[in-house]
Design an enzyme around this catalytic site. Structure first.
Site, PDB file in Angstrom:
ATOM      1  CB  SER A   1       5.277  -0.619   1.392  1.00  0.00           C
ATOM      2  OG  SER A   1       4.724   0.422   2.167  1.00  0.00           O
TER       3      SER A   1
ATOM      4  CD  GLU B   1       2.805   4.809   5.720  1.00  0.00           C
ATOM      5  OE1 GLU B   1       1.725   5.411   5.821  1.00  0.00           O
ATOM      6  OE2 GLU B   1       2.885   3.576   5.660  1.00  0.00           O
TER       7      GLU B   1
ATOM      8  CD  GLN C   1      -0.471   8.079   4.655  1.00  0.00           C
ATOM      9  OE1 GLN C   1      -0.052   7.872   3.526  1.00  0.00           O
ATOM     10  NE2 GLN C   1      -0.417   7.160   5.607  1.00  0.00           N
TER      11      GLN C   1
END
Length: 137
Positions: free
Chosen positions: A16, A88, A90
């Site tokens: 991030s 994120e 995934q």
């Protein structure tokens, strides 16, 4: 030529932070970015990308049923986009990964995705599997 990228690493590895730094670098050059994160990620509040070192930015959220190509195309038409950054990743569906590939191919906007490759049982996340199959690193 724009591309779809997938940057993956372990939890707490700084993904991030790198994403937010990339967004800042585009902004410094006068280019707009679109930040996306999973609606399922509520660790620091829904719609926020935050790093452990204290950096954070508001982001639009995505859910499995969202048409990301349409949303990004509309946003690009509205304000022009230099890059799309997805945290994120995934949690993307396979369909959404193909939509992001179309963003790079058809709209000419680079898409950089950041996320985990596998879960705690070393099983690929569906979004990560699709990204590994079609994205660059």
């Amino acid at each position: 030529m724009a591309k779809l990228y997938f940057n993956y690493s372990a939890m707490n590895a700084g993904k991030s932070t790198v994403l937010l730094q990339a967004s800042h670098n585009y902004s410094e050059r006068g280019m707009q970015t679109m930040l996306l994160t999973s609606a399922a990620d509520d660790r620091v509040g829904v719609g926020t990308i935050a790093s452990r070192i204290g950096l954070e930015e508001r982001a639009e959220t995505f859910a499995p049923e969202d048409d990301l190509f349409r949303r990004i195309a509309e946003e690009s038409e509205h304000r022009g986009l230099g890059c799309v950054l997805v945290d994120e990743a995934q949690f993307l569906s396979e369909t959404q990964v193909w939509q992001l590939a179309r963003v790079a191919d058809n709209l000419g906007i680079p898409v950089m995705c950041y996320g985990l490759r596998t879960d705690f049982q070393a099983k690929l996340f569906p979004g990560s599997a699709a990204l590994l199959a079609i994205a660059g690193q």
